[in-house]
Every structure is written in structure tokens, then in C-alpha cells.
Design a protein around this motif. Structure first.
Motif, PDB file in Angstrom:
ATOM      1  N   LYS A   1       8.541  -5.524   5.711  1.00 51.91           N
ATOM      2  CA  LYS A   1       9.237  -5.199   4.468  1.00 51.91           C
ATOM      3  C   LYS A   1       8.620  -5.942   3.296  1.00 51.91           C
ATOM      4  CE  LYS A   1      13.850  -4.000   5.975  1.00 51.91           C
ATOM      5  NZ  LYS A   1      15.155  -4.576   6.270  1.00 51.91           N
ATOM      6  N   HIS A   2       8.055  -7.126   3.612  1.00 50.71           N
ATOM      7  CA  HIS A   2       7.456  -7.945   2.557  1.00 50.71           C
ATOM      8  C   HIS A   2       5.985  -7.595   2.383  1.00 50.71           C
ATOM      9  CE1 HIS A   2      11.012 -10.557   2.731  1.00 50.71           C
ATOM     10  NE2 HIS A   2      10.921 -10.435   4.041  1.00 50.71           N
ATOM     11  N   TYR A   3       5.651  -6.314   2.507  1.00 47.10           N
ATOM     12  CA  TYR A   3       4.220  -6.000   2.519  1.00 47.10           C
ATOM     13  C   TYR A   3       3.504  -6.388   1.241  1.00 47.10           C
ATOM     14  CZ  TYR A   3       5.347  -1.631   0.049  1.00 47.10           C
ATOM     15  OH  TYR A   3       5.784  -0.704  -0.850  1.00 47.10           O
ATOM     16  N   LYS A   4       4.238  -6.446   0.142  1.00 45.81           N
ATOM     17  CA  LYS A   4       3.592  -6.840  -1.118  1.00 45.81           C
ATOM     18  C   LYS A   4       3.205  -8.316  -1.074  1.00 45.81           C
ATOM     19  CE  LYS A   4       4.523  -3.212  -4.165  1.00 45.81           C
ATOM     20  NZ  LYS A   4       5.808  -2.481  -4.096  1.00 45.81           N
ATOM     21  N   GLU A   5       4.108  -9.152  -0.540  1.00 47.11           N
ATOM     22  CA  GLU A   5       3.798 -10.575  -0.426  1.00 47.11           C
ATOM     23  C   GLU A   5       2.665 -10.810   0.580  1.00 47.11           C
ATOM     24  OE1 GLU A   5       7.685 -10.082  -0.481  1.00 47.11           O
ATOM     25  OE2 GLU A   5       8.250 -12.211  -0.493  1.00 47.11           O
ATOM     26  N   LEU A   6       2.676 -10.008   1.654  1.00 47.34           N
ATOM     27  CA  LEU A   6       1.610 -10.127   2.644  1.00 47.34           C
ATOM     28  C   LEU A   6       0.256  -9.868   2.001  1.00 47.34           C
ATOM     29  CD1 LEU A   6       3.133  -8.324   5.746  1.00 47.34           C
ATOM     30  CD2 LEU A   6       2.691 -10.755   5.502  1.00 47.34           C
ATOM     31  N   GLU A   7       0.232  -8.869   1.119  1.00 46.80           N
ATOM     32  CA  GLU A   7      -1.015  -8.552   0.431  1.00 46.80           C
ATOM     33  C   GLU A   7      -1.489  -9.725  -0.407  1.00 46.80           C
ATOM     34  OE1 GLU A   7      -0.869  -4.998  -1.884  1.00 46.80           O
ATOM     35  OE2 GLU A   7      -0.880  -3.779  -0.073  1.00 46.80           O
ATOM     36  N   ALA A   8      -0.526 -10.369  -1.077  1.00 43.29           N
ATOM     37  CA  ALA A   8      -0.874 -11.510  -1.915  1.00 43.29           C
ATOM     38  C   ALA A   8      -1.457 -12.642  -1.071  1.00 43.29           C
ATOM     39  CB  ALA A   8       0.359 -11.990  -2.679  1.00 43.29           C
ATOM     40  N   ALA A   9      -1.049 -12.707   0.200  1.00 47.48           N
ATOM     41  CA  ALA A   9      -1.550 -13.765   1.079  1.00 47.48           C
ATOM     42  C   ALA A   9      -2.853 -13.351   1.755  1.00 47.48           C
ATOM     43  CB  ALA A   9      -0.494 -14.103   2.130  1.00 47.48           C
TER      44      ALA A   9
ATOM     45  N   THR B   1       3.123   1.476   7.436  1.00 49.87           N
ATOM     46  CA  THR B   1       4.093   0.957   6.474  1.00 49.87           C
ATOM     47  C   THR B   1       3.815   1.511   5.079  1.00 49.87           C
ATOM     48  OG1 THR B   1       4.134  -1.062   7.763  1.00 49.87           O
ATOM     49  CG2 THR B   1       5.167  -1.136   5.594  1.00 49.87           C
ATOM     50  N   TYR B   2       2.532   1.508   4.708  1.00 48.99           N
ATOM     51  CA  TYR B   2       2.170   2.025   3.385  1.00 48.99           C
ATOM     52  C   TYR B   2       2.526   3.501   3.274  1.00 48.99           C
ATOM     53  CZ  TYR B   2      -0.375  -2.243   2.596  1.00 48.99           C
ATOM     54  OH  TYR B   2      -0.694  -3.539   2.434  1.00 48.99           O
ATOM     55  N   LEU B   3       2.195   4.246   4.322  1.00 49.70           N
ATOM     56  CA  LEU B   3       2.456   5.681   4.326  1.00 49.70           C
ATOM     57  C   LEU B   3       3.950   5.952   4.161  1.00 49.70           C
ATOM     58  CD1 LEU B   3       1.336   8.583   4.891  1.00 49.70           C
ATOM     59  CD2 LEU B   3       1.995   8.187   7.251  1.00 49.70           C
ATOM     60  N   MET B   4       4.768   5.226   4.918  1.00 41.98           N
ATOM     61  CA  MET B   4       6.199   5.467   4.886  1.00 41.98           C
ATOM     62  C   MET B   4       6.786   5.144   3.513  1.00 41.98           C
ATOM     63  SD  MET B   4       6.534   6.738   7.735  1.00 41.98           S
ATOM     64  CE  MET B   4       8.042   6.803   8.657  1.00 41.98           C
ATOM     65  N   HIS B   5       6.319   4.056   2.915  1.00 39.88           N
ATOM     66  CA  HIS B   5       6.814   3.723   1.588  1.00 39.88           C
ATOM     67  C   HIS B   5       6.410   4.782   0.564  1.00 39.88           C
ATOM     68  CE1 HIS B   5       7.722  -0.349   3.116  1.00 39.88           C
ATOM     69  NE2 HIS B   5       8.650  -0.312   2.167  1.00 39.88           N
ATOM     70  N   GLU B   6       5.182   5.242   0.702  1.00 43.43           N
ATOM     71  CA  GLU B   6       4.680   6.276  -0.196  1.00 43.43           C
ATOM     72  C   GLU B   6       5.526   7.549  -0.079  1.00 43.43           C
ATOM     73  OE1 GLU B   6       1.617   5.677  -1.944  1.00 43.43           O
ATOM     74  OE2 GLU B   6       2.033   7.513  -3.073  1.00 43.43           O
ATOM     75  N   LEU B   7       5.810   7.942   1.158  1.00 47.23           N
ATOM     76  CA  LEU B   7       6.610   9.151   1.392  1.00 47.23           C
ATOM     77  C   LEU B   7       8.010   8.989   0.807  1.00 47.23           C
ATOM     78  CD1 LEU B   7       5.620  10.087   5.053  1.00 47.23           C
ATOM     79  CD2 LEU B   7       5.050  11.324   2.964  1.00 47.23           C
ATOM     80  N   LYS B   8       8.556   7.812   0.994  1.00 45.27           N
ATOM     81  CA  LYS B   8       9.902   7.537   0.499  1.00 45.27           C
ATOM     82  C   LYS B   8       9.930   7.678  -1.026  1.00 45.27           C
ATOM     83  CE  LYS B   8      13.995   5.431   1.397  1.00 45.27           C
ATOM     84  NZ  LYS B   8      14.856   5.608   2.551  1.00 45.27           N
ATOM     85  N   GLU B   9       8.889   7.127  -1.655  1.00 44.48           N
ATOM     86  CA  GLU B   9       8.809   7.200  -3.122  1.00 44.48           C
ATOM     87  C   GLU B   9       8.710   8.636  -3.603  1.00 44.48           C
ATOM     88  OE1 GLU B   9       5.779   4.738  -5.013  1.00 44.48           O
ATOM     89  OE2 GLU B   9       6.567   3.053  -3.831  1.00 44.48           O
ATOM     90  N   ARG B  10       8.044   9.472  -2.796  1.00 44.46           N
ATOM     91  CA  ARG B  10       7.897  10.886  -3.182  1.00 44.46           C
ATOM     92  C   ARG B  10       9.135  11.702  -2.824  1.00 44.46           C
ATOM     93  NH1 ARG B  10       1.982  12.194  -3.212  1.00 44.46           N
ATOM     94  NH2 ARG B  10       1.157  10.302  -4.133  1.00 44.46           N
ATOM     95  N   GLY B  11      10.175  11.045  -2.334  1.00 44.21           N
ATOM     96  CA  GLY B  11      11.435  11.726  -2.123  1.00 44.21           C
ATOM     97  C   GLY B  11      11.664  12.256  -0.730  1.00 44.21           C
ATOM     98  N   ILE B  12      10.846  11.874   0.237  1.00 41.90           N
ATOM     99  CA  ILE B  12      11.119  12.298   1.613  1.00 41.90           C
ATOM    100  C   ILE B  12      11.888  11.169   2.288  1.00 41.90           C
ATOM    101  CG2 ILE B  12      10.116  13.004   3.819  1.00 41.90           C
ATOM    102  CD1 ILE B  12       7.643  13.894   2.142  1.00 41.90           C
ATOM    103  N   ASP B  13      13.003  11.478   2.882  1.00 40.36           N
ATOM    104  CA  ASP B  13      13.879  10.445   3.403  1.00 40.36           C
ATOM    105  C   ASP B  13      13.408   9.970   4.788  1.00 40.36           C
ATOM    106  OD1 ASP B  13      15.974   8.707   3.597  1.00 40.36           O
ATOM    107  OD2 ASP B  13      17.251  10.211   4.592  1.00 40.36           O
TER     108      ASP B  13
END
Lengths: 281, 268
Positions: free
Chosen positions: A233-241, A249-261
């Protein structure tokens, strides 16, 4: 069996120009039967951390307890600890030295003080476990391929019948097929022999597929210590590290943002597939 | 554990000594070593101590770091001192223990020997701690270049030296790692008699040699892949050039040598 690290600090070359604090106030508890992944980029303290777990490196400050016993006690038997907590180093094939594979794998059990027969039995058992062809047992380990050598080296640790095995980047430098073989072997050790596994890696994909718990190391301290879906869930912080969450994980977040539940907590391809199908149907 | 070897390890700092041309440091160390075996009396000793103290001070390397190298030759120093104490002939013994006789002359040589040995290590440490191995071999190569006229393969020697030096820390680290890996399999490198200890070294030495050969092979391949053909026509990225400080250092070194020689002539 449990290992507790209590406020462990470690400083390399203290008092010189090369002083580096490799571990900062580490508190970890490892319980019997767990399958743990330790993740962190190069220099984050992963390798130093695991060398503390079997007493190869002595903490600058802090305490480590194995089954409730302080391993830095005067009368604590460190060699015994090392046979219970097996450690497979990075590129373990570089430590092979005997004239035959069988003798090399027997090295550990012999050091435990077992008789020749017993040591041989355990070597046989371990070699069988790692799936090496029987016709190779009495050949020189130096004639094997890289992936085979690595399996022999893992067998060398497995033959001591440890209760816990720590593997430092066991898939480094292997091709995808060799990598899958090693990872399947490790998960087999966990499932069949009920050995506690600590898998050090910097590949999120590898870790996400197998482990139940992830410890993320960053700059000598524990950044996250949780189950994979929570950590990712903290993928943004992981990236910073300097790390990345699995591509799923990236794909699922992207899909969610585009409105697919879809379920953003999916960490493996299999889970993601199910979640996407469910959302679309 | 194995990280503690200082001999031949560079200590990064920003000092006058660090910035000197490696040739100056090589000549300086040579002069210093010669002077160690030239001095005969307390005045000479003082001059050398002053020279050594000055170099240490200027180098900005912590003093403790330099003395660390002495630990390695402790046993050698003790044995040398004992031999000199009891085996130097003299006239009136000051101490007798069975067949062993100690003369004042022996005490004197023993002390001189101890000073020489420890100064030798500390002094050469000043050079190795302030000069990277690469600079050192560069200095050697340039300094010995005149010899190539009479057919000495100076470049090849310098290249071999720099490779050898470059590999020391790598091999130390590798030894440390293999040692730990074998200890994780229950190997024991500490207890037991000499023969048992030597036998226990096999699991360490075999992988170490294998990896040394593998590394040598890889390196040779990598050098060939970059069209390395030896010293002929090869230019440097950072050619060595003398600066004002180097000239002053040379001057100081030779004044020092002259003083030591004069002191020796007068037996001071």
C-alpha cells in the motif's frame, strides 16, 4: 523456536575514517514456521542484519535472544546456534571446496559431530530435497552449472537440518528458469519440512509470490514490517527508498484510478486476474 | 576481524602529504629507511623522530591508525629483541640466566633494533596510508622508466603490482565472506592444534584460490576486450607532474639525509 532482536545497533569499522552505522535500533521478532522476506536496496543493511541472526556478527549494542536465551551470553553455544539457524550466503556456490558433491554437502553434518554414516544419510536426504540428479553425487562440484552449484550449496546448509534457513539473494545471477527452481525449492522446504524461511531479496515480485510477511530495510532501519498487501500500500514510499512494489500493484492502482473497481491489495498475478475478472463481469 | 589490517590501506584525507607526487613519497620513504640504518646515537634518533613526527602531523592521519600496523609484527619484534639481548657478545655480563648472558651491548642493540623495526613500519605506513595503490605504482613506473632503456619491462612490472595491490582488499573481503560462510556450516577456525588448524583451513583456501583464478581470468578477458596491449604508446589520463610543494619536499628530504649522514660521521 523464535528469534528476537532487541534494539540492535551495528557499526562497521568504528573509530576509523570508514565508520558506517549499518544497523540502527532494529527490533524484530521471528516466530516458528514463518516465511519472511527481507527487502531493501544495496547497502540498506540486509546482509548485516541476517548475519546477526546466527551470531556471525556481534551487535555493537542491543541483545538477540534465541528461544529466550541471550546469544551473547558467555556460555551460549554459538556453533550450535549456527546449525539451527542455517545461513545461505549470496553466491553460495563460491564456498564449495570438496572433491565430490557428496563430501561437500556432508561437511556441515560432520561439523555437528555426527558419525560418517549419519552425516552421509543427511547429505543424501538434502541432495534429494534440492533435486540434484543422483548420477552427479560423486562428481566434482566444480564441474556443475551455476544453478546446480547453487542447489548443492543450499543442500550443504539443509543437511544440517536447521530449524530456520536464511537465504541471502538466492536467485542473484540466475536465469528465469533457475530462479523459479530455487524459489520453488525454498517454498518446498517451508511447506514440507516446516522450516522457518527468511528470504533476502530486492525483487518484489519474488517476495510477493511466496512470503507471508515483509520486512523492508532502508538505510539501516526497519521501514515497514507487515504482510505483503499492507506493505505494498505504501508503494510511493517504497519508491522513494529506491524500491518498487510489484508491477501488479501499479496496474491495480492505475485501473482503480480509471474507474474500474478492482482490489488494489492484490499482490500476485493470480490474485489480480481474479479481481479484474470480477470487476469486469 | 580481517578488516583491521592497515598495512597498504589508503586513508582518505586532505593533506599536504596526500597531495605530494608519489615519486617524492617513494624517494622520501627510501631515504627515511636508509637513515634508520645509518643513525648511531641519540641525536640522530631525535632528528629521525622529528622527521617522522612532522610527516605524521602533516598527513592528518590519526596516529592510532599508524601504530595499528605494529600489532602485526609484535611477535617478530619480541623475538628480535630477545635474540639481540642474549646473543650479542660483550665484556661484562649484567645478567646471567643459565647459559644465557646479557651484556650492556646487547641491551643497546636490542633497543636500537626495536626502534628501527617500529619506525620502519610506522614510517612506511605514512606512505601507504596517504598514497592510493594506483598512485604508488604510477610513481614507480615513472620513476623506474629510465630502466626500460636497458630492457627492464617497467610497465609490465608496474601493471602487475597495481593489479596485485588492487586485489588485496578484494581478497581480504572474500576471505572474510568465505570464512563466515563456512562458519555458518559449523566450521571451526579457532580451536585445535597447529595441524588441526591447518587442516581446517582447507575449506577456506580452496574456494579462495578458485575465486582468485576466476577473478584473474575475468580481468584478463576484460583487459583484452578493451584492447590492452601493454605499455607501448600508452598515455596516462593523469600524467604525473611535479609542483612547488614537491620541490620543497625533495629539498627537506635531502637536507634530512645530509644531517643524518653528518651525524653518523661524528657518531652522535
Amino acid at each position: 523456536m523464535s528469534i528476537i532482536l532487541d534494539h540492535v545497533n551495528y557499526t562497521y569499522s568504528s573509530g576509523t575514517a570508514y565508520e558506517i552505522q549499518a544497523l540502527k535500533d532494529i527490533n524484530i521478532q521471528i516466530e516458528d514456521g514463518q516465511f519472511i522476506g527481507i527487502i531493501g536496496h544495496t547497502g540498506s543493511g540486509k546482509s548485516t542484519l541476517i548475519q546477526h541472526m546466527n551470531g556471525l556478527v556481534k551487535a555493537t549494542s542491543g541483545a538477540i535472544y534465541f528461544n529466550g536465551q541471550d546469544i551473547y551470553d558467555e556460555d551460549f553455544d554459538l556453533r550450535n546456534l549456527r546449525t539451527k539457524v542455517g545461513l545461505v550466503f549470496q553466491y553460495p556456490e563460491h564456498q564449495l571446496f570438496e572433491t565430490t558433491i557428496f563430501d561437500d554437502v556432508s561437511f556441515g553434518p560432520k561439523n555437528q559431530g555426527l558419525t560418517k554414516d549419519e552425516a552421509g544419510l543427511r547429505a543424501f536426504e538434502a541432495l534429494k530435497m534440492v533435486g540434484l540428479d543422483e548420477s552427479l553425487y560423486y562428481q566434482s562440484p566444480f564441474d556443475l552449472s551455476g544453478g546446480q552449484k547453487r542447489r548443492v550449496a543450499i543442500a550443504g546448509v539443509l543437511a544440517m537440518r536447521p530449524e530456520m534457513i536464511i537465504l541471502d539473494e538466492p536467485t542473484a545471477g540466475l536465469d528465469p528458469k533457475g530462479r523459479d527452481e530455487i524459489l520453488d525449492l525454498i517454498s518446498k522446504m517451508h511447506d514440507e519440512k516446516n522450516i522457518t524461511i527468511v528470504l533476502v531479496s530486492h525483487s518484489m515480485e519474488d517476495v510477493a509470490k511466496y512470503v507471508q510477511r515483509i520486512i523492508v530495510m532502508n538505510d539501516g532501519s526497519v521501514m515497514f514490517d507487515d504482510c505483503p498487501s499492507e506493505v505494498f500500500k505504501h508503494y510511493k514510499e517504497l519508491e522513494a527508498a529506491g524500491l518498487a512494489a510489484p508491477q501488479v500493484t501499479y496496474l491495480m492502482h492505475e485501473l482503480k484510478e480509471r474507474g474500474i473497481d478492482v482490489d488494489t491489495e492484490a499482490t500476485t498475478v493470480e490474485e489480480a486476474k481474479r479481481s479484474i475478472l470480477k470487476a469486469l463481469c | 576481524m580481517l578488516r583491521d589490517i592497515t598495512l597498504g590501506q589508503y586513508y582518505p584525507a586532505d593533506s599536504v602529504i596526500h597531495k605530494l607526487d608519489p615519486r617524492v613519497k617513494l624517494v622520501g620513504t627510501l631515504v627515511y629507511i636508509v637513515s634508520l640504518f645509518l643513525f648511531k646515537g641519540p641525536v640522530g634518533f631525535l632528528v629521525i623522530t622529528a622527521f617522522l613526527a612532522l610527516s605524521i602531523k602533516l598527513s592528518k592521519v590519526p596516529f592510532l591508525y599508524m601504530v595499528k600496523g605494529l600489532k602485526a609484527i609484535m611477535i617478530l619484534m619480541i623475538i628480535t629483541a630477545l635474540f639481540n639481548l642474549f646473543l650479542t657478545p660483550g665484556e661484562t655480563p649484567i645478567f646471567t640466566l643459565g647459559p644465557l648472558k646479557m651484556y650492556p651491548e646487547g641491551v643497546k642493540t636490542a633497543i636500537f633494533m626495536l626502534i628501527r623495526l617500529s619506525y620502519l613500519i610506522v614510517g612506511t605506513s605514512v606512505m601507504t596510508l596517504t598514497t592510493t595503490p594506483n598512485q604508488l605504482t604510477d610513481g614507480l613506473e615513472k620513476g623506474l622508466m629510465p630502466l626500460s632503456v636497458i630492457g627492464v619491462p617497467v610497465h609490465a612490472i608496474a601493471m602487475m603490482m597495481s593489479i596485485a595491490l588492487r586485489f588485496i582488499p578484494i581478497l581480504i573481503e572474500e576471505t572474510d565472506l568465505i570464512m563466515k560462510a563456512q562458519m555458518a556450516r559449523g566450521a571451526d577456525f579457532e580451536t585445535g592444534g597447529i595441524i588441526k588448524k591447518a587442516k581446517n583451513m582447507v575449506p577456506l583456501l580452496v574456494p579462495l584460490f578458485v575465486s582468485a583464478f576466476r577473478r584473474a581470468d575475468d580481468l584478463a578477458m576484460a583487459m583484452e576486450a578493451r584492447c590492452y596491449t601493454g605499455g607501448k604508446g600508452r598515455t596516462k589520463m593523469k600524467p604525473l607532474k611535479y609542483s612547488g610543494n614537491d620541490a620543497r619536499a625533495y629539498l627537506l628530504t635531502f637536507v634530512f639525509l645530509a644531517v643524518v649522514i653528518v651525524l653518523r660521521i661524528y657518531n652522535l
